[in-house]
Scaffold this motif. Structure first.
Motif, PDB file in Angstrom:
ATOM      1  N   LEU A 172      44.313  34.999  30.906  1.00  9.12           N
ATOM      2  CA  LEU A 172      44.206  35.990  31.723  1.00  9.12           C
ATOM      3  C   LEU A 172      43.133  36.085  32.791  1.00  9.12           C
ATOM      4  N   LYS A 173      42.196  35.869  32.845  1.00  8.29           N
ATOM      5  CA  LYS A 173      40.732  36.125  33.835  1.00  8.29           C
ATOM      6  C   LYS A 173      41.709  35.290  34.582  1.00  8.29           C
ATOM      7  N   GLU A 174      41.203  33.660  34.518  1.00  8.77           N
ATOM      8  CA  GLU A 174      41.555  32.408  34.862  1.00  8.77           C
ATOM      9  C   GLU A 174      42.571  32.933  36.081  1.00  8.77           C
ATOM     10  N   LYS A 175      43.934  32.786  35.202  1.00 13.65           N
ATOM     11  CA  LYS A 175      44.703  32.764  36.110  1.00 13.65           C
ATOM     12  C   LYS A 175      44.788  34.306  37.390  1.00 13.65           C
ATOM     13  N   GLU A 176      43.594  35.270  37.197  1.00 12.29           N
ATOM     14  CA  GLU A 176      43.819  36.514  38.488  1.00 12.29           C
ATOM     15  C   GLU A 176      43.258  36.235  39.016  1.00 12.29           C
ATOM     16  N   ALA A 177      41.807  34.893  39.302  1.00 10.62           N
ATOM     17  CA  ALA A 177      41.253  34.923  40.512  1.00 10.62           C
ATOM     18  C   ALA A 177      41.903  33.693  41.008  1.00 10.62           C
ATOM     19  N   ASP A 216      55.006  35.439  38.506  1.00 14.27           N
ATOM     20  CA  ASP A 216      55.864  34.819  37.304  1.00 14.27           C
ATOM     21  C   ASP A 216      55.188  34.623  36.011  1.00 14.27           C
ATOM     22  N   TRP A 217      53.889  34.115  35.820  1.00 19.80           N
ATOM     23  CA  TRP A 217      53.932  33.577  35.021  1.00 19.80           C
ATOM     24  C   TRP A 217      52.443  34.765  33.663  1.00 19.80           C
ATOM     25  N   ILE A 218      52.549  35.676  34.930  1.00 22.78           N
ATOM     26  CA  ILE A 218      51.601  37.232  33.962  1.00 22.78           C
ATOM     27  C   ILE A 218      52.941  37.930  33.184  1.00 22.78           C
ATOM     28  N   ALA A 219      54.329  38.018  34.359  1.00 20.64           N
ATOM     29  CA  ALA A 219      55.792  38.194  33.496  1.00 20.64           C
ATOM     30  C   ALA A 219      56.122  37.986  31.935  1.00 20.64           C
ATOM     31  N   GLU A 220      55.650  36.587  32.295  1.00 23.98           N
ATOM     32  CA  GLU A 220      55.909  35.717  30.877  1.00 23.98           C
ATOM     33  C   GLU A 220      54.750  35.805  29.922  1.00 23.98           C
ATOM     34  N   LEU A 242      52.636  47.389  24.563  1.00 25.44           N
ATOM     35  CA  LEU A 242      52.406  46.582  25.322  1.00 25.44           C
ATOM     36  C   LEU A 242      52.019  46.190  27.054  1.00 25.44           C
ATOM     37  N   LYS A 243      51.446  46.436  27.305  1.00 23.76           N
ATOM     38  CA  LYS A 243      51.752  46.100  29.323  1.00 23.76           C
ATOM     39  C   LYS A 243      50.831  45.265  29.854  1.00 23.76           C
ATOM     40  N   ILE A 244      50.492  44.735  30.540  1.00 22.40           N
ATOM     41  CA  ILE A 244      49.999  43.900  32.047  1.00 22.40           C
ATOM     42  C   ILE A 244      50.517  44.442  32.987  1.00 22.40           C
ATOM     43  N   GLY A 245      48.714  45.512  33.445  1.00 20.78           N
ATOM     44  CA  GLY A 245      48.982  46.063  34.874  1.00 20.78           C
ATOM     45  C   GLY A 245      47.771  45.392  35.382  1.00 20.78           C
ATOM     46  N   TYR A 246      47.862  46.200  36.853  1.00 16.32           N
ATOM     47  CA  TYR A 246      46.272  45.882  37.783  1.00 16.32           C
ATOM     48  C   TYR A 246      46.156  47.258  38.914  1.00 16.32           C
ATOM     49  N   ASN A 247      45.006  47.393  38.566  1.00 11.93           N
ATOM     50  CA  ASN A 247      44.486  47.904  39.786  1.00 11.93           C
ATOM     51  C   ASN A 247      43.492  47.678  40.317  1.00 11.93           C
ATOM     52  N   ARG A 248      43.048  47.515  42.184  1.00 13.12           N
ATOM     53  CA  ARG A 248      42.224  47.347  42.663  1.00 13.12           C
ATOM     54  C   ARG A 248      40.897  47.045  41.938  1.00 13.12           C
ATOM     55  N   ILE A 249      40.665  48.220  41.851  1.00 16.58           N
ATOM     56  CA  ILE A 249      39.259  48.079  40.465  1.00 16.58           C
ATOM     57  C   ILE A 249      38.761  47.122  39.753  1.00 16.58           C
ATOM     58  N   PHE A 250      39.875  47.054  38.769  1.00 19.45           N
ATOM     59  CA  PHE A 250      39.635  46.152  37.606  1.00 19.45           C
ATOM     60  C   PHE A 250      40.764  44.992  37.851  1.00 19.45           C
ATOM     61  N   GLY A 251      41.295  44.562  37.952  1.00 24.08           N
ATOM     62  CA  GLY A 251      41.800  43.791  38.597  1.00 24.08           C
ATOM     63  C   GLY A 251      43.049  43.402  37.692  1.00 24.08           C
ATOM     64  N   GLU A 276      53.014  38.869  29.445  1.00 25.24           N
ATOM     65  CA  GLU A 276      53.448  39.852  28.511  1.00 25.24           C
ATOM     66  C   GLU A 276      54.261  40.576  28.110  1.00 25.24           C
ATOM     67  N   GLN A 277      55.314  38.987  27.968  1.00 24.13           N
ATOM     68  CA  GLN A 277      56.751  39.244  26.481  1.00 24.13           C
ATOM     69  C   GLN A 277      55.676  38.117  25.238  1.00 24.13           C
TER      70      GLN A 277
END
Length: 557
Positions: free
Chosen positions: A207-212, A145-149, A163-172, A151-152
């Motif tokens: 974003l790096k902090e939330k990703e972990a 939910d935080w990532i969706a916020e 602009l969009k925030i995405g995810y894949n298994r290799i780069f996160g 992005e906005q």
């Protein structure tokens, strides 16, 4: 239920008590219409418990399998109530055989309502079952939910609407900006992560902090969820014998419900049993052929075998229904001995220990066995294993060899069964000469499948009547198969000449026999030849004897 029915058909009961117990259940389900309808509806919602048990035992069951098991077990109390509330003795008694498996239901409460096919995808364990799992899920869900916020917020700060925030298994996780909007990116905060043909991907410290946090929570959640699932599956495994027993009992109920539906829909009757070996089927029908005929009327037939006459020799033309008649008798007995009602107006049957059939043509060329050899092997097996309580069905024995060989084998088999086995027997044949056996075999009775000629065409009546058939109608059947008229015409001429030649031959033999019986001179000559000791005679004496005998015969002429 379908597997249980197949099992019963392969292994019918041979004890009267067990058969009649099944009959009483079917009878009560016929009278208890509303109970039957409710049971049918409930049973449709029960999954294949045997297969589910097998998957659990092998450790291959998915979350969806466990959900189906739970759904099935939840129907058991309702099934028990329907049976118990029916007020019918046998149904109430049957309800006591059903196991609710309450402990298994309690274990399966942990499984979610609609789990995915793979247990490793998550979503198998329901919310509220495990606190630690709920915490991981909360962290993962809130992080997303935080990532969706975010992005906005980044769209507003940069003015980049795409602009969009995405995810894949290799780069996160990453922030993606198209090449056309790169000049609007805040490079003071954005750190380049990946370059694409038409876009750049960035990441920020936030974003790096939330990703972990998100990825750790999600990974831990999936790991813990699968661990809990395996624990539940292993605990359920301990109850497999009970689940299998329940599956067997429910499948029996499913078959009984089907028996009662079929009996009501297709006018089947409850068969009675006798301790003798007598068969009395009145207006019997072939259940499969009757159903396939659809709106056409099936011609029913009686079959009566008594202790005094328990062998039936069936004659009649091809396609008239001899094989169908024999099969329907066998099917009626099989249905009766699995506890079903039977297709007839009434049926009084013995308990048969085995049914042996020799019907149809087949070969085994790989093993070097011709059609006739297979026929003989099957006949041998039936004759050597049958008892007086068996049922024997022989259809057209001896067709694969010469007429006289086949006829001799068929007659010999009939006589052997009559004199040594004594089993109830239906024996169909095209050898009309065999119909004379009712004169020498007390227990043999001739019947035929009726046919008639109308305007030179054969009409099959499909009705079994007493006495032998008058002819085979083989050429008529060939005509129905549309053989060329030249062949049919020639066949009729040949048949006529064969029949006339046979009559002349019989007449000639009878005349010879008539005169031979009164020819004392010929008898004397034959007796002299039989009595003479040739080894003790000289050549001259032999010539003299031959001359005397010749003279005696010449004098007679």
């Amino acid at each position: 239920g379908s597997r249980k029915l197949k099992q019963w058909l392969h292994q019918p009961l041979a004890n009267r008590r067990g058969i009649e117990e099944r009959q009483r259940l079917v009878e009560e389900l016929i009278t208890q219409y509303f109970t039957r309808v409710e049971l049918q509806g409930l049973l449709k919602e029960v999954y294949d418990l045997e297969r589910l048990s097998g998957r659990i035992a092998f450790g291959s069951a998915s979350g969806r399998d466990l959900a189906q098991l739970r759904s099935s077990l939840e129907k058991v109390p309702a099934i028990i109530s329907e049976l118990a509330d029916s007020g019918s003795g046998e149904l109430v008694k049957f309800s006591a055989k059903l196991d609710r498996c309450g402990e298994v239901c309690d274990l399966l409460e942990a499984i979610s309502e609609n789990p995915p096919l793979s247990a490793k995808e998550g979503g198998v364990i329901r919310e509220g079952f495990n606190d630690k799992l709920d915490q991981y899920r909360y962290a993962s869900r809130n992080g997303k939910d935080w990532i969706a916020e975010l992005e906005q917020r980044e769209r507003q700060l940069t003015g980049i609407k795409s602009l969009k925030i995405g995810y894949n298994r290799i780069f996160g996780y990453y922030i993606e900006v198209s090449k056309a909007n790169m000049h609007l990116a805040d490079l003071a905060r954005y750190e380049r992560k990946q370059t694409l043909a038409n876009a750049e991907r960035y990441i920020t410290p936030e974003l790096k902090e939330k990703e972990a946090l998100i990825l750790t929570a999600e990974e831990e959640s999936l790991s813990l969820e699968y661990e809990l699932f395996v624990q539940i599956r292993d605990k359920v495994k301990q109850y497999i014998p009970r689940i299998q027993k329940l599956a067997s009992t429910l499948s029996e109920l499913d078959v009984f419900v089907s028996f009662s539906n079929v009996a009501e829909k297709y006018r089947f009757v409850k068969p009675e049993f006798n301790d003798a070996r007598e068969i009395s089927i009145i207006e019997g029908r072939h259940p499969v052929v009757e159903k396939m005929l659809n709106k056409q009327h099936y011609v029913p037939n009686d079959c009566v075998l008594t202790e005094q006459q328990n062998m039936m020799l069936i004659t009649g033309p091809n396609m008239s229904g001899k094989s169908t008649y024999m099969r329907q008798v066998a099917l009626t007995i099989v249905l009766a001995q699995i506890g079903s009602y039977v297709p007839a107006e009434s049926a009084n049957l013995p308990i048969v220990d085995q049914i042996f059939t020799r019907i149809g043509a087949a070969d085994d060329l790989v093993s070097g066995q011709s059609t006739f050899m297979v026929e003989m092997l099957e006949s041998q097996y039936a004759i050597t294993h049958a008892t007086e309580r068996s049922l024997l069905l022989f259809d057209e024995i001896g067709r694969g060899t010469s007429t006289y060989d086949g006829m001799a084998l068929a007659q010999s088999m009939i006589e052997y069964i009559h004199d040594h086995i004594g089993a109830n027997t239906l024996f169909s044949t095209h050898y009309h000469e065999l119909t004379a056996l009712d004169q020498s075999l007390d227990k043999l009775n001739n019947v035929h499948v009726a046919a008639m000629e109308q305007s030179g065409k054969v009409v099959f009546l499909h009705k079994v009547k007493s006495g032998p058939a008058d002819k085979s109608y083989g050429i008529h059947v060939a005509e129905l198969a549309n053989l060329p008229q030249a062949i049919l015409g020639r066949a009729r001429d040949l048949l006529k000449s064969f029949e006339e030649g046979k009559k002349q031959k019989v007449s000639h033999v009878e005349q010879l026999s008539f005169f031979d019986e009164r020819d004392t001179d010929s008898e004397e000559v034959l007796q002299t030849i039989a009595d003479v000791n040739i080894a003790a005679m000289t050549p001259l004496q032999s010539l003299q004897l031959l001359n005397d005998l010749q003279a005696k015969l010449s004098k007679k002429g």
